[in-house]
Design a protein around this motif. Structure first.
Motif, PDB file in Angstrom:
ATOM      1  N   UNK A   1       0.826  -1.215   0.000  1.00 20.41           N
ATOM      2  CA  UNK A   1       0.000   0.000   0.000  1.00 20.41           C
ATOM      3  C   UNK A   1       0.858   1.263   0.000  1.00 20.41           C
ATOM      4  N   UNK A   2       1.650   1.448  -1.063  1.00 22.28           N
ATOM      5  CA  UNK A   2       2.540   2.616  -1.091  1.00 22.28           C
ATOM      6  C   UNK A   2       2.140   3.631  -2.165  1.00 22.28           C
ATOM      7  N   UNK A   3       1.166   3.327  -2.970  1.00 21.08           N
ATOM      8  CA  UNK A   3       0.835   4.262  -4.057  1.00 21.08           C
ATOM      9  C   UNK A   3      -0.653   4.519  -4.183  1.00 21.08           C
ATOM     10  N   UNK A   4      -1.424   4.293  -3.134  1.00 22.95           N
ATOM     11  CA  UNK A   4      -2.883   4.516  -3.144  1.00 22.95           C
ATOM     12  C   UNK A   4      -3.579   3.637  -4.177  1.00 22.95           C
ATOM     13  N   UNK A   5      -3.101   2.400  -4.333  1.00 21.21           N
ATOM     14  CA  UNK A   5      -3.595   1.592  -5.445  1.00 21.21           C
ATOM     15  C   UNK A   5      -4.561   0.463  -5.088  1.00 21.21           C
ATOM     16  N   UNK A   6      -4.568  -0.020  -3.831  1.00 20.18           N
ATOM     17  CA  UNK A   6      -5.346  -1.221  -3.494  1.00 20.18           C
ATOM     18  C   UNK A   6      -6.794  -1.099  -3.921  1.00 20.18           C
ATOM     19  N   UNK A   7      -7.500  -0.128  -3.366  1.00 18.15           N
ATOM     20  CA  UNK A   7      -8.908   0.060  -3.712  1.00 18.15           C
ATOM     21  C   UNK A   7      -9.070   0.578  -5.130  1.00 18.15           C
ATOM     22  N   UNK A   8      -8.180   1.485  -5.538  1.00 16.25           N
ATOM     23  CA  UNK A   8      -8.323   2.133  -6.857  1.00 16.25           C
ATOM     24  C   UNK A   8      -8.238   1.118  -7.996  1.00 16.25           C
ATOM     25  N   UNK A   9      -7.255   0.232  -7.926  1.00 17.26           N
ATOM     26  CA  UNK A   9      -7.098  -0.747  -9.019  1.00 17.26           C
ATOM     27  C   UNK A   9      -8.234  -1.767  -9.013  1.00 17.26           C
ATOM     28  N   UNK A  10      -8.746  -2.109  -7.831  1.00 18.35           N
ATOM     29  CA  UNK A  10      -9.881  -3.049  -7.758  1.00 18.35           C
ATOM     30  C   UNK A  10     -11.105  -2.436  -8.447  1.00 18.35           C
ATOM     31  N   UNK A  11     -11.310  -1.137  -8.245  1.00 16.49           N
ATOM     32  CA  UNK A  11     -12.457  -0.443  -8.859  1.00 16.49           C
ATOM     33  C   UNK A  11     -12.309  -0.411 -10.388  1.00 16.49           C
ATOM     34  N   UNK A  12     -11.096  -0.153 -10.852  1.00 17.58           N
ATOM     35  CA  UNK A  12     -10.863  -0.166 -12.306  1.00 17.58           C
ATOM     36  C   UNK A  12     -11.085  -1.556 -12.889  1.00 17.58           C
ATOM     37  N   UNK A  13     -10.566  -2.577 -12.190  1.00 16.15           N
ATOM     38  CA  UNK A  13     -10.812  -3.957 -12.645  1.00 16.15           C
ATOM     39  C   UNK A  13     -12.312  -4.192 -12.830  1.00 16.15           C
TER      40      UNK A  13
END
Ligand SMILES: Cc1cc2nc3c(=O)[nH]c(=O)nc-3n(C[C@H](O)[C@H](O)[C@H](O)COP(=O)(O)OP(=O)(O)OC[C@H]3O[C@@H](n4cnc5c(N)ncnc54)[C@H](O)[C@@H]3O)c2cc1C
Length: 422
Positions: free
Chosen positions: A312-324
């Motif tokens: 969790x170093x680039x604010x990506x966990x939730x964001x990439x799941x939403x894009x998926x």
């Protein structure tokens, strides 16, 4: 087409909403019987906020979350190394939001139930295993309360069941445990006076030793109390320790984390005080998994942390799941055959997201922060005396590797909503 989504986290619930928006029926099974707003703060990057806005959740986000205005890095003495705007100030049409993960999940859950019906989310049911036959998938479920088992058939099964995904294990037997990098994270939320301008994400220190991240996450707390609900994450390198349980809900102990921040007290933030006033401290090892060469087998695929858990170093966990979730629904709606839709989804998403997993593993921003700590261990007056302009600019380009797409590209890309035929 009937889609069974396994897991009612941020990814699974967004997938249900996105499928519904594109005219596809979805059911979600979730092993937790009564979901509660668990977790602490997460960040939604503008590209994820766009997707939730197009799903009609823009108002909900504005009501719950704090639009992140700036990201600022400091050394452990509170000296400013570098600051950069975030969200709309970077030219995006959508903000970046800091939000309570549990509040986001509850808002998504409520919206799924409202739009798809109460029966669309079956809580308290765990996926045990699955089998595929021809164009059908059979999912074995267990009611965690009664122990009753049931088999459910679907045309597509989406494993959105997180870091310890059962679906991923079925598709990749023998993969083993998540991989730990030796950094332990303690996390918590606490009500406090706003820090700096009240819209800044503060990062102090470096992952070579000790780092703290602090940012506000609740518009409701601001409205109701005039104060900030601050999320903090303390990251400490523990090279000789064992990871322990990889469980987001594991309780931590203040006395384990507090000594690392002795003296981290500046005129604009008192870190030991912040930590000491936190009711519930959580502990979690910073883990990821190696990128997979494929996510899909026949009519089964993976999404979110099940597909690509990352640091969790680039604010990506939730964001990439939403894009998926949005790309999955889009490709399924456009395909004449579900398995082709799944392959198109994977084609769009897997390589870019796997690259982010690896970029996060490399922690590019941290290389620069550690250079400051090495060259000026007792602090500095002017950062220009410590870093060259190129080294400073390296922080921005490092964030481009992990977190930021070109704003123009995001602003002008067509929507992932399939327009129904007139
Ligand atoms: C309780 C919890 C707290 C978290 N807290 C934080 C946090 O504080 N900070 C942070 O950065 N990230 C946190 N995360 C991770 C963050 O939510 C994810 O990185 C991101 O939102 C992507 O989510 P996801 O939907 O892919 O996975 P997750 O959010 O992990 O959701 C997966 C869901 O699948 C369910 N599930 C798992 N196995 C099964 C099964 N066999 N059958 C049915 N359902 C199953 C889980 O109960 C969970 O609800 C947390 C995750 C969880 C589950």
């Amino acid at each position: 087409m009937r889609v069974l989504v396994v897991g009612a986290g941020v990814g699974g619930l967004t997938a249900a909403l996105a499928l519904h928006a594109n005219g596809i029926a979805a059911t979600v099974v979730e092993s937790v019987a009564a979901p509660r707003p668990l977790g602490v703060g997460i960040n939604l990057l503008p590209h994820a906020v766009r997707e939730l806005t197009e799903l009609g959740l823009g108002g909900t986000l504005a009501d719950l979350a704090i639009p992140t205005g700036q990201m600022s890095h400091f050394d452990r003495h509170g000296g400013l190394i570098w600051a950069e705007p975030r969200g709309m100030a970077l030219g995006y049409r959508w903000p970046q939001y800091s939000i309570h993960r549990g509040e986001l999940q509850m808002a998504l859950l409520g919206t799924v139930r409202e739009r798809l019906g109460e029966e669309a989310v079956r809580c308290g049911w765990s996926l045990l295993g699955l089998e595929q036959e021809d164009d059908l998938v059979r999912a074995r479920l267990r009611d965690r309360g009664t122990g009753a088992e049931e088999t459910v058939e679907a045309d597509v099964l989406v494993g959105a069941d997180g870091l310890n995904s059962t679906v991923r294990r079925v598709l990749n037997p023998g993969e083993g445990a998540p991989l730990w990098n030796g950094i332990r994270m303690w996390r918590g939320v606490v009500e406090a006076d706003p820090v700096l301008d009240g819209r800044t994400m503060v990062v102090a220190g470096s992952n070579a030793t000790v780092k703290i991240v602090v940012y506000p996450i609740s518009a409701r707390t601001e409205r109701e109390t005039g104060r900030a609900l601050l999320n903090w994450v303390a990251e400490v390198r523990e090279p000789d320790a064992a990871a322990g349980a990889v469980d987001w809900n594991r309780a931590g102990r203040l006395e384990d984390v507090l000594p690392h921040f002795d003296g981290w007290c500046w005129d604009w933030l008192d870190v030991p005080d912040l930590l000491s006033r936190t009711d519930a401290v959580l502990e979690y090892p910073m883990v990821d998994r190696d990128p997979l060469p494929s996510w899909t087998r026949g009519c089964v695929t993976l999404l979110g942390d099940a597909a690509h858990p990352m640091y969790p170093v680039g604010s990506n966990g939730g964001s990439q799941a939403i894009l998926d979730a949005r790309v999955l629904a889009y490709e399924l709606a456009r395909a004449d055959d579900p398995s082709k839709g799944l392959l198109a989804y994977e084609d769009t998403r897997r390589e870019p997201v796997n690259a982010i997993v690896l970029a996060c593993r490399d922690m590019p921003v941290d290389h620069v922060l550690q250079t400051v700590a090495d060259r000026a261990p007792d602090g500095f007056t002017r950062v220009e005396d410590v870093l060259t302009p190129d080294e400073l600019a390296g922080i921005s380009s490092a964030y481009r590797r992990t977190s930021f797409q070109d704003a123009e590209l995001l602003n002008t890309r067509p929507s992932y909503t399939v327009t129904p035929p007139a």
